[in-house]
Design an enzyme around this catalytic site. Structure first.
Site, mmCIF file in Angstrom:
data_model
loop_
_atom_site.group_PDB
_atom_site.id
_atom_site.type_symbol
_atom_site.label_atom_id
_atom_site.label_comp_id
_atom_site.label_asym_id
_atom_site.label_seq_id
_atom_site.Cartn_x
_atom_site.Cartn_y
_atom_site.Cartn_z
ATOM 1 N N PRO A 1 39.555 52.957 30.856
ATOM 2 C CA PRO A 1 38.312 53.256 30.935
ATOM 3 C C PRO A 1 37.324 52.092 31.757
ATOM 4 O O PRO A 1 37.679 51.110 31.399
ATOM 5 C CB PRO A 1 37.968 53.853 29.715
ATOM 6 C CG PRO A 1 38.751 52.221 29.152
ATOM 7 C CD PRO A 1 40.062 53.293 28.985
ATOM 8 N N ASN A 2 36.346 52.886 32.442
ATOM 9 C CA ASN A 2 35.027 52.105 32.974
ATOM 10 C C ASN A 2 35.654 51.756 34.033
ATOM 11 O O ASN A 2 34.718 51.068 34.931
ATOM 12 C CB ASN A 2 34.714 50.842 32.265
ATOM 13 C CG ASN A 2 34.545 52.088 30.213
ATOM 14 O OD1 ASN A 2 33.196 53.205 30.724
ATOM 15 N ND2 ASN A 2 34.169 51.505 29.756
ATOM 16 N N ARG B 1 30.011 48.512 38.059
ATOM 17 C CA ARG B 1 29.503 47.975 36.662
ATOM 18 C C ARG B 1 29.896 46.075 35.814
ATOM 19 O O ARG B 1 30.180 45.875 36.931
ATOM 20 C CB ARG B 1 30.798 48.302 35.769
ATOM 21 C CG ARG B 1 30.800 47.240 34.270
ATOM 22 C CD ARG B 1 32.497 48.010 33.711
ATOM 23 N NE ARG B 1 32.424 47.448 32.619
ATOM 24 C CZ ARG B 1 33.721 47.055 32.256
ATOM 25 N NH1 ARG B 1 34.947 47.425 32.917
ATOM 26 N NH2 ARG B 1 33.876 46.961 31.004
ATOM 27 N N TYR C 1 32.974 41.295 37.319
ATOM 28 C CA TYR C 1 34.179 42.449 38.043
ATOM 29 C C TYR C 1 33.795 42.960 39.379
ATOM 30 O O TYR C 1 34.501 42.944 40.463
ATOM 31 C CB TYR C 1 34.293 44.089 37.293
ATOM 32 C CG TYR C 1 33.853 43.563 35.864
ATOM 33 C CD1 TYR C 1 35.952 44.071 35.359
ATOM 34 C CD2 TYR C 1 33.258 44.226 35.122
ATOM 35 C CE1 TYR C 1 35.586 44.150 34.190
ATOM 36 C CE2 TYR C 1 34.227 43.786 33.252
ATOM 37 C CZ TYR C 1 34.589 44.083 32.720
ATOM 38 O OH TYR C 1 35.397 44.542 31.673
ATOM 39 N N ASN D 1 46.344 48.389 33.956
ATOM 40 C CA ASN D 1 45.308 47.648 32.968
ATOM 41 C C ASN D 1 43.999 48.867 32.126
ATOM 42 O O ASN D 1 43.748 49.362 32.326
ATOM 43 C CB ASN D 1 43.978 47.241 34.271
ATOM 44 C CG ASN D 1 42.796 46.844 33.739
ATOM 45 O OD1 ASN D 1 42.471 47.396 32.219
ATOM 46 N ND2 ASN D 1 42.026 45.792 34.898
ATOM 47 N N ALA E 1 39.377 48.167 27.580
ATOM 48 C CA ALA E 1 39.339 48.239 26.394
ATOM 49 C C ALA E 1 40.353 48.859 25.226
ATOM 50 O O ALA E 1 40.263 48.478 24.355
ATOM 51 C CB ALA E 1 37.932 48.596 25.927
ATOM 52 N N GLU F 1 51.511 44.406 32.050
ATOM 53 C CA GLU F 1 49.541 44.139 31.490
ATOM 54 C C GLU F 1 48.657 43.242 33.528
ATOM 55 O O GLU F 1 48.933 42.292 33.295
ATOM 56 C CB GLU F 1 49.697 43.834 30.532
ATOM 57 C CG GLU F 1 48.082 43.578 30.156
ATOM 58 C CD GLU F 1 48.059 43.194 28.373
ATOM 59 O OE1 GLU F 1 46.989 42.933 27.838
ATOM 60 O OE2 GLU F 1 48.971 42.773 27.811
ATOM 61 N N HIS G 1 44.443 42.620 34.178
ATOM 62 C CA HIS G 1 43.283 42.722 33.267
ATOM 63 C C HIS G 1 42.654 41.576 34.905
ATOM 64 O O HIS G 1 43.213 40.343 35.394
ATOM 65 C CB HIS G 1 42.960 41.421 31.806
ATOM 66 C CG HIS G 1 43.113 41.950 30.645
ATOM 67 N ND1 HIS G 1 42.692 43.641 30.675
ATOM 68 C CD2 HIS G 1 44.227 42.538 30.159
ATOM 69 C CE1 HIS G 1 44.209 43.854 28.908
ATOM 70 N NE2 HIS G 1 44.535 42.902 29.036
ATOM 71 N N ARG H 1 36.602 35.751 26.847
ATOM 72 C CA ARG H 1 34.927 36.705 26.506
ATOM 73 C C ARG H 1 35.092 36.961 25.084
ATOM 74 O O ARG H 1 35.246 35.953 24.401
ATOM 75 C CB ARG H 1 35.594 38.169 27.181
ATOM 76 C CG ARG H 1 35.544 37.714 29.017
ATOM 77 C CD ARG H 1 36.428 38.957 29.446
ATOM 78 N NE ARG H 1 34.288 39.723 29.555
ATOM 79 C CZ ARG H 1 34.903 41.160 29.697
ATOM 80 N NH1 ARG H 1 36.202 41.469 30.343
ATOM 81 N NH2 ARG H 1 33.941 41.939 29.278
#
Length: 137
Positions: free
Chosen positions: A9-10, A17, A22, A71, A74, A95, A97, A104
């Site tokens: 998502p996103n 964004r 990012y 990725n 969230a 995985e 990110h 964070r």
């Protein structure tokens, strides 16, 4: 070699964004660079904001591809279902990110994906994807 990048998502909003986190580049632009850089790899890309679609894609490719770069965004921190899907397939998953999730919010320090992943790469911006692809070569 056949690899797929699966984004959650996103991530379709990359370039717009939170550019301070990012960056300013869209993923589609970066994906074109990856295809050029890794010409010897059959590289595909899938993105969805819907958890079930991500699980379905993992199940579709998880017994035929040589590797998956995931990725889950969230959903990494919330989706037992995605974690179970990664464990259920035989194709190795890395995985990824873009940000360093440990710099964070505390809830981003937990991953339901990591226990089933071949490895985890985080905090190198979009280059995290490059590093993940290289891990399969």
């Amino acid at each position: 070699m056949k690899l797929i990048i699966i984004n959650g998502p996103n991530l379709n909003l990359l370039g717009k964004r939170e550019p301070e986190v990012y960056g300013h580049k869209t993923f589609e632009d970066y994906f074109s660079e990856l295809q050029f850089r890794f010409k010897e790899v059959e590289l595909e890309y899938f993105q969805s904001n819907i958890e079930g679609e991500l699980i379905t894609k993992l199940q579709e490719v998880g017994f035929e591809y040589d590797g998956i770069v995931l990725n889950a965004a969230a959903y990494t921190h919330t989706s037992v279902g995605l974690g179970d899907a990664v464990k259920a397939i035989i194709t190795p998953v890395v995985e990824v990110h873009i940000s360093n999730t440990y710099n964070r919010e505390d809830y981003r320090h937990v991953s339901y994906i990591s226990p089933g992943a071949k490895g985890v790469i985080l905090g190198f911006g979009l280059q995290s994807y490059d590093l993940a692809i290289r891990s399969f070569l």
